[in-house]
Design an enzyme around this catalytic site. Structure first.
Site, PDB file in Angstrom:
ATOM      1  N   ASP A 109     -13.351  14.957  -3.143  1.00 24.40           N
ATOM      2  CA  ASP A 109     -13.456  16.313  -3.697  1.00 24.40           C
ATOM      3  C   ASP A 109     -14.741  16.369  -4.512  1.00 24.40           C
ATOM      4  O   ASP A 109     -15.530  15.425  -4.469  1.00 24.40           O
ATOM      5  CB  ASP A 109     -12.204  16.606  -4.560  1.00 24.40           C
ATOM      6  CG  ASP A 109     -11.874  18.100  -4.617  1.00 24.40           C
ATOM      7  OD1 ASP A 109     -12.815  18.911  -4.767  1.00 24.40           O
ATOM      8  OD2 ASP A 109     -10.695  18.447  -4.513  1.00 24.40           O
ATOM      9  N   THR A 133     -10.581   3.825  10.838  1.00 20.33           N
ATOM     10  CA  THR A 133     -10.551   2.988  12.048  1.00 20.33           C
ATOM     11  C   THR A 133     -10.009   3.752  13.253  1.00 20.33           C
ATOM     12  O   THR A 133     -10.090   3.273  14.380  1.00 20.33           O
ATOM     13  CB  THR A 133      -9.706   1.714  11.819  1.00 20.33           C
ATOM     14  OG1 THR A 133      -8.486   2.101  11.176  1.00 20.33           O
ATOM     15  CG2 THR A 133     -10.417   0.708  10.967  1.00 20.33           C
ATOM     16  N   LYS A 161      -7.214   8.027  -0.989  1.00 20.35           N
ATOM     17  CA  LYS A 161      -8.492   8.431  -0.369  1.00 20.35           C
ATOM     18  C   LYS A 161      -9.047   9.723  -0.961  1.00 20.35           C
ATOM     19  O   LYS A 161      -9.241  10.713  -0.247  1.00 20.35           O
ATOM     20  CB  LYS A 161      -8.316   8.598   1.145  1.00 20.35           C
ATOM     21  CG  LYS A 161      -7.844   7.356   1.892  1.00 20.35           C
ATOM     22  CD  LYS A 161      -7.849   7.584   3.399  1.00 20.35           C
ATOM     23  CE  LYS A 161      -7.472   6.389   4.218  1.00 20.35           C
ATOM     24  NZ  LYS A 161      -6.056   6.016   4.200  1.00 20.35           N
ATOM     25  N   ASP A 173      -3.334   4.212  -1.972  1.00 21.64           N
ATOM     26  CA  ASP A 173      -4.282   4.654  -0.942  1.00 21.64           C
ATOM     27  C   ASP A 173      -4.241   6.175  -0.813  1.00 21.64           C
ATOM     28  O   ASP A 173      -3.603   6.711   0.082  1.00 21.64           O
ATOM     29  CB  ASP A 173      -3.887   3.968   0.376  1.00 21.64           C
ATOM     30  CG  ASP A 173      -4.762   4.370   1.542  1.00 21.64           C
ATOM     31  OD1 ASP A 173      -5.895   4.828   1.325  1.00 21.64           O
ATOM     32  OD2 ASP A 173      -4.301   4.202   2.694  1.00 21.64           O
ATOM     33  N   ARG A 176       2.575  -0.675  10.827  1.00 17.07           N
ATOM     34  CA  ARG A 176       3.598  -0.721  11.867  1.00 17.07           C
ATOM     35  C   ARG A 176       3.912  -2.098  12.448  1.00 17.07           C
ATOM     36  O   ARG A 176       5.083  -2.356  12.750  1.00 17.07           O
ATOM     37  CB  ARG A 176       3.252   0.300  12.963  1.00 17.07           C
ATOM     38  CG  ARG A 176       3.459   1.732  12.484  1.00 17.07           C
ATOM     39  CD  ARG A 176       2.718   2.738  13.300  1.00 17.07           C
ATOM     40  NE  ARG A 176       1.267   2.662  13.069  1.00 17.07           N
ATOM     41  CZ  ARG A 176       0.376   3.453  13.653  1.00 17.07           C
ATOM     42  NH1 ARG A 176       0.776   4.382  14.495  1.00 17.07           N
ATOM     43  NH2 ARG A 176      -0.908   3.334  13.372  1.00 17.07           N
ATOM     44  N   LYS A 184       0.852  -1.193   0.000  1.00  8.56           N
ATOM     45  CA  LYS A 184       0.000   0.000   0.000  1.00  8.56           C
ATOM     46  C   LYS A 184       0.888   1.243   0.000  1.00  8.56           C
ATOM     47  O   LYS A 184       1.736   1.403   0.876  1.00  8.56           O
ATOM     48  CB  LYS A 184      -0.903   0.009   1.228  1.00  8.56           C
ATOM     49  CG  LYS A 184      -1.823   1.215   1.251  1.00  8.56           C
ATOM     50  CD  LYS A 184      -2.870   1.082   2.325  1.00  8.56           C
ATOM     51  CE  LYS A 184      -2.436   1.589   3.669  1.00  8.56           C
ATOM     52  NZ  LYS A 184      -2.263   3.043   3.739  1.00  8.56           N
TER      53      LYS A 184
HETATM   54  O1  C5P Z   1       0.505   1.072  11.033  1.00  7.55           O
HETATM   55  P1  C5P Z   1      -0.909   0.613  10.883  1.00  7.55           P
HETATM   56  O2  C5P Z   1      -1.034  -0.898  10.786  1.00  7.55           O
HETATM   57  O3  C5P Z   1      -1.863   1.229  11.861  1.00  7.55           O
HETATM   58  O4  C5P Z   1      -1.310   1.156   9.418  1.00  7.55           O
HETATM   59  C1  C5P Z   1      -2.616   1.080   8.911  1.00  7.55           C
HETATM   60  C2  C5P Z   1      -2.654   1.694   7.558  1.00  7.55           C
HETATM   61  O5  C5P Z   1      -3.987   1.633   7.074  1.00  7.55           O
HETATM   62  C3  C5P Z   1      -2.245   3.167   7.519  1.00  7.55           C
HETATM   63  O6  C5P Z   1      -1.548   3.352   6.281  1.00  7.55           O
HETATM   64  C4  C5P Z   1      -3.565   3.930   7.502  1.00  7.55           C
HETATM   65  O7  C5P Z   1      -3.473   5.127   6.776  1.00  7.55           O
HETATM   66  C5  C5P Z   1      -4.465   2.943   6.770  1.00  7.55           C
HETATM   67  N1  C5P Z   1      -5.895   3.073   7.043  1.00  7.55           N
HETATM   68  C6  C5P Z   1      -6.436   2.920   8.308  1.00  7.55           C
HETATM   69  N2  C5P Z   1      -7.785   3.020   8.494  1.00  7.55           N
HETATM   70  C7  C5P Z   1      -8.597   3.254   7.454  1.00  7.55           C
HETATM   71  C8  C5P Z   1      -8.067   3.402   6.177  1.00  7.55           C
HETATM   72  C9  C5P Z   1      -6.701   3.297   6.000  1.00  7.55           C
HETATM   73  O8  C5P Z   1      -5.704   2.689   9.258  1.00  7.55           O
HETATM   74  N3  C5P Z   1      -9.908   3.267   7.639  1.00  7.55           N
END
Ligand code: C5P
Length: 232
Positions: free
Chosen positions: A64, A119, A61, A59, A211, A32
């Site tokens: 607009d 989330t 998002k 990603d 992460r 991603k």
């Molecule tokens: O590091 P972590 O596992 O929290 O990363 C989650 C990834 O998913 C991040 O890149 C974040 O921008 C993305 N994301 C999210 N929740 C959403 C949409 C995308 O955490 N609803």
């Protein structure tokens, strides 16, 4: 539809990204690329990663007015990514415009999904700050239905919402689920989280893991653990 672990490459630049990818040697990954990396390196980072044989979920998002989203998607369609997204909050008109822009003359296009509620957003904040006086489940479900009606392939949602989304929108409606942690104590800024094994049990199609892999002492091992728990 194959299940897959998508690694969120939330790195600040190309150098850090390539350093990370080199650890995986010849393994073909689903990656991603989000705003941080895309805004710092531009479309070339997508081409470079694609040339290495990896799949890409871009990603960005988009959110607009419909005309702008359609034209932005037309630009992005040249990058031949595998998946990209818009915010469902932009309305059905906007999602339909995004779909039009993304579709090539030969009718092909990447998977297009919609973000429902991030989330990281709690119901309390949604009510207090966004003045949306419904439960988070109602909002996610309504946005998912809008996305389905606009012709999109699926939504980004919490694994905890997968079953309800599938019930409303059909089993083929794709669920891409971030908010994945091996242990609940490592939540960070994510609020609604689950483990890879739990996401599998709940029926997610793709998990997005950042992460827990990228900040791990051994990213390859962490990735394999995710694949083992979620796919195999
Ligand atoms: O590091 P972590 O596992 O929290 O990363 C989650 C990834 O998913 C991040 O890149 C974040 O921008 C993305 N994301 C999210 N929740 C959403 C949409 C995308 O955490 N609803």
């Amino acid at each position: 539809m194959g299940k897959a672990v998508i690694i969120a490459c939330d790195f600040k630049n190309k150098e850090d990204t390539i350093d990370f990818l080199d650890k995986f040697e010849n393994e073909k990954l689903f990656l991603k690329i989000g705003m941080e990396l895309f805004y710092s390196e531009g479309p070339d980072i997508v081409r470079e990663i694609k040339n290495r044989g990896h799949k890409i979920f871009l990603d960005l998002k988009l959110h607009d007015i419909p005309n702008t989203v359609e034209k932005a998607m037309r630009s992005l369609s040249n990058l031949d990514v595998d998946m990209t997204n818009v915010h469902a909050a932009g309305t059905k008109d906007m999602m339909e415009a995004g779909l039009r822009g993304l579709t090539k003359e030969d009718g092909t296009r990447p998977i297009l999904i919609a973000v429902t509620q991030l989330t990281s957003t709690s119901e309390e904040r949604m009510k207090k700050e966004l003045l949306i006086d419904k439960s988070i489940e109602d909002v996610v479900m309504h946005y998912a239905e809008n996305a389905k009606e606009a012709g999109l392939n699926g939504v980004v949602c919490s694994p905890l919402e997968v079953q309800a989304v599938k019930q409303k929108c059909g089993k083929d409606f794709i669920t891409v689920t971030p908010g994945i942690r091996f242990e609940s104590k490592d939540a960070g800024d994510q609020v609604r989280i689950t483990t890879p094994a739990k996401a599998r049990e709940l029926g997610s199609d793709y998990i997005v893991v950042g992460r827990p892999i990228t900040a791990s002492e051994n990213p390859v091992e962490a990735y394999k653990r995710c694949v083992n728990d979620f796919v195999d």
